[in-house]
Design a protein around this motif. Structure first.
Motif, short mmCIF file in Angstrom:
data_model
loop_
_atom_site.label_atom_id
_atom_site.label_comp_id
_atom_site.label_asym_id
_atom_site.label_seq_id
_atom_site.Cartn_x
_atom_site.Cartn_y
_atom_site.Cartn_z
N VAL A 50 0.85 -1.18 0.00
CA VAL A 50 0.00 0.00 0.00
C VAL A 50 0.89 1.23 0.00
O VAL A 50 1.77 1.37 0.85
N VAL A 51 0.64 2.11 -0.95
CA VAL A 51 1.44 3.32 -1.05
C VAL A 51 0.53 4.54 -1.11
O VAL A 51 -0.65 4.45 -1.46
N ALA A 52 1.11 5.67 -0.75
CA ALA A 52 0.48 6.97 -0.97
C ALA A 52 1.13 7.55 -2.21
O ALA A 52 2.31 7.91 -2.19
N ARG A 53 0.38 7.61 -3.31
CA ARG A 53 0.97 7.98 -4.60
C ARG A 53 1.44 9.43 -4.62
O ARG A 53 2.42 9.76 -5.24
N ARG A 54 0.69 10.30 -3.97
CA ARG A 54 1.04 11.73 -3.97
C ARG A 54 1.30 12.20 -2.55
O ARG A 54 0.65 13.12 -2.06
N CYS A 55 2.23 11.57 -1.89
CA CYS A 55 2.57 11.93 -0.52
C CYS A 55 3.45 13.18 -0.53
O CYS A 55 4.46 13.25 -1.24
N ARG A 56 3.05 14.17 0.28
CA ARG A 56 3.82 15.42 0.35
C ARG A 56 4.53 15.51 1.70
O ARG A 56 3.91 15.28 2.74
N THR A 57 5.78 15.81 1.67
CA THR A 57 6.52 16.14 2.88
C THR A 57 6.40 17.65 3.08
O THR A 57 6.66 18.43 2.16
N ILE A 58 6.00 18.06 4.29
CA ILE A 58 5.78 19.48 4.53
C ILE A 58 6.57 19.95 5.74
O ILE A 58 6.98 19.15 6.60
N ILE A 59 6.81 21.24 5.78
CA ILE A 59 7.32 21.91 6.97
C ILE A 59 6.33 23.01 7.34
O ILE A 59 5.61 23.53 6.47
N LEU A 60 6.27 23.34 8.61
CA LEU A 60 5.37 24.39 9.06
C LEU A 60 6.10 25.73 9.03
O LEU A 60 7.26 25.83 9.43
N THR A 61 5.39 26.75 8.57
CA THR A 61 6.02 28.07 8.40
C THR A 61 5.88 28.96 9.61
O THR A 61 6.59 29.96 9.74
N GLY A 62 4.90 28.63 10.49
CA GLY A 62 4.62 29.52 11.62
C GLY A 62 3.68 30.64 11.26
O GLY A 62 3.32 31.47 12.12
N ARG A 63 3.28 30.69 9.99
CA ARG A 63 2.33 31.71 9.55
C ARG A 63 0.91 31.16 9.65
O ARG A 63 0.70 30.01 9.98
N GLU A 64 -0.05 31.99 9.32
CA GLU A 64 -1.46 31.64 9.49
C GLU A 64 -2.09 31.21 8.18
O GLU A 64 -1.71 31.63 7.10
N GLN A 65 -3.09 30.38 8.31
CA GLN A 65 -4.01 29.99 7.26
C GLN A 65 -3.35 29.54 5.96
O GLN A 65 -2.62 28.58 5.97
N ALA A 66 -3.55 30.24 4.83
CA ALA A 66 -3.23 29.70 3.52
C ALA A 66 -1.77 29.28 3.36
O ALA A 66 -1.45 28.32 2.66
N ASP A 67 -0.85 29.99 4.01
CA ASP A 67 0.56 29.66 3.84
C ASP A 67 1.18 29.12 5.12
O ASP A 67 2.34 29.37 5.42
N TRP A 68 0.41 28.29 5.85
CA TRP A 68 0.89 27.75 7.11
C TRP A 68 1.88 26.59 6.92
O TRP A 68 2.55 26.17 7.85
N PHE A 69 1.95 26.07 5.67
CA PHE A 69 2.88 24.98 5.39
C PHE A 69 3.57 25.23 4.06
O PHE A 69 3.11 25.99 3.21
N GLU A 70 4.72 24.56 3.91
CA GLU A 70 5.42 24.53 2.63
C GLU A 70 5.69 23.08 2.26
O GLU A 70 6.05 22.27 3.12
N VAL A 71 5.50 22.75 1.01
CA VAL A 71 5.79 21.41 0.51
C VAL A 71 7.25 21.36 0.08
O VAL A 71 7.69 22.15 -0.75
N VAL A 72 8.00 20.45 0.67
CA VAL A 72 9.43 20.35 0.35
C VAL A 72 9.73 19.16 -0.55
O VAL A 72 10.82 19.08 -1.12
N ALA A 73 8.76 18.23 -0.67
CA ALA A 73 8.96 17.09 -1.56
C ALA A 73 7.61 16.42 -1.81
O ALA A 73 6.72 16.45 -0.95
N THR A 74 7.47 15.83 -2.96
CA THR A 74 6.29 15.03 -3.29
C THR A 74 6.78 13.74 -3.94
O THR A 74 7.56 13.78 -4.89
N ALA A 75 6.34 12.61 -3.40
CA ALA A 75 6.83 11.33 -3.92
C ALA A 75 5.88 10.22 -3.48
O ALA A 75 5.03 10.42 -2.61
N GLU A 76 6.05 9.07 -4.08
CA GLU A 76 5.30 7.89 -3.64
C GLU A 76 5.95 7.35 -2.36
O GLU A 76 7.18 7.28 -2.25
#
Length: 319
Positions: A50-76
């Protein structure tokens, strides 16, 4: 640790009150890696895992709402290659949710650690799970039959009717002693006998709040969130406009939590949210229990830290 959150689209999170976000923030503070996917991203093929085809690795920015995270990688990502998978998909408890639990259970067979456990999620639909604990619930009826609902109303006079797959107070009706509109409400909810409905005696203690009691690792959080109906509403749900007021657990609250908590925890439910009105349990929430931030903001008790402590403890115990 590498944590995979299976959840609704993270772009929709309201970070000021979202409990999954609170979990992520605490996990990130401890240095854990955050990865996210949606149930629709889960894939299995014979001969693979079982895999997650579009798994995103994220970091938290400390900001609010729309830009509260950043995607640093996307992979299976194979779920068995994570340290823990946290299933945090909101209701409804519909066929797609059930199919997702089957995929997660297959991932368990392949070595993944999933919280809450997939089989336990299936075995505890949030409305119906209360049937096992009849000594702590109000008079309750589960049926498709209009005549049974009418008889229940005749016996109890003031009743609440609700669909089995609703959330946030959606689709809840109250019918008083006069029976006004009962027939139309039954037809709406049971779809002329095609859908099962839950009916409960109305609990006047709702004026003091529909209490959310969180149980983590079988142990109750010492504070609950009383969700108090506002204006002419009978629903205390925050999504329906209820006001959330954190309170220490009462003696009865703690008694109920200590009765149910160890039983549910032993079945693989690391996190449970009991809904209690007065002295009665009305629902057992296991899919994505909330109210972490509201309790923490009002009392100072760090619910997210308590949860991550329990998660880390569960993983260490299994190592």
């Amino acid at each position: 640790m590498n944590l995979l959150f299976v959840a609704d689209p993270i772009e929709t999170f309201k970070t000021s009150k979202d409990s999954t976000f609170a979990m992520m923030r605490e996990a990130a503070r401890r240095g854990h890696r955050l990865q996210v996917c949606e149930p629709r991203d889960l894939v299995w093929v014979r001969g693979g895992r079982v895999v997650a085809r579009r798994c995103r690795t994220i970091i938290l920015t400390g900001r609010e709402q729309a830009d509260w995270f950043e995607v640093v990688a996307t992979a299976e990502l194979a779920l068995a290659d994570t340290d823990a998978v946290l299933m945090r998909k909101d209701p409804p408890f519909d066929p797609e949710f059930i199919y997702a639990t089957h995929l997660l259970q297959q991932a368990e067979r392949e070595g993944a650690r999933v919280f809450n456990r997939p089989q336990a999620l299936r075995d505890h639909p949030e409305k119906l799970a209360i049937m096992e604990f009849a000594d702590v619930i109000a008079p309750t009826l589960v049926t498709r039959e209009a005549d049974a609902i009418r008889a229940f109303h005749a016996e109890h006079g003031d009743i609440i009717l609700k669909p089995l797959d609703g959330m946030g107070g959606m689709g809840i009706f109250r019918v008083g002693a006069d029976g006004l509109n009962l027939g139309s409400i039954i037809e709406t909810l049971n779809q002329h006998g095609q859908a099962t409905v839950m009916v409960q005696r109305f609990l006047p203690e709702i004026v003091d709040g529909d209490k959310r009691i969180l149980i983590i690792g079988g142990v109750p959080v010492p504070f609950c969130l009383a969700r108090i109906p506002q204006g002419s509403e009978i629903r205390g749900n925050l999504a329906a406009g209820g006001k959330g007021v954190a309170r220490p657990l009462s003696e009865r609250d703690r008694e109920i939590a200590e009765q149910l908590g160890p039983v549910l925890s032993a079945r693989g439910l690391l996190l449970v949210g009991l809904d209690v009105i007065g002295a009665c349990v009305t629902e057992i929430n296991v899919t994505s229990p909330t109210c972490f931030q509201e309790i923490t903001d009002q009392t100072g008790f760090d619910v997210a830290a308590c949860f991550v402590d329990a998660l880390e403890g569960a993983l260490m115990a299994a190592a």
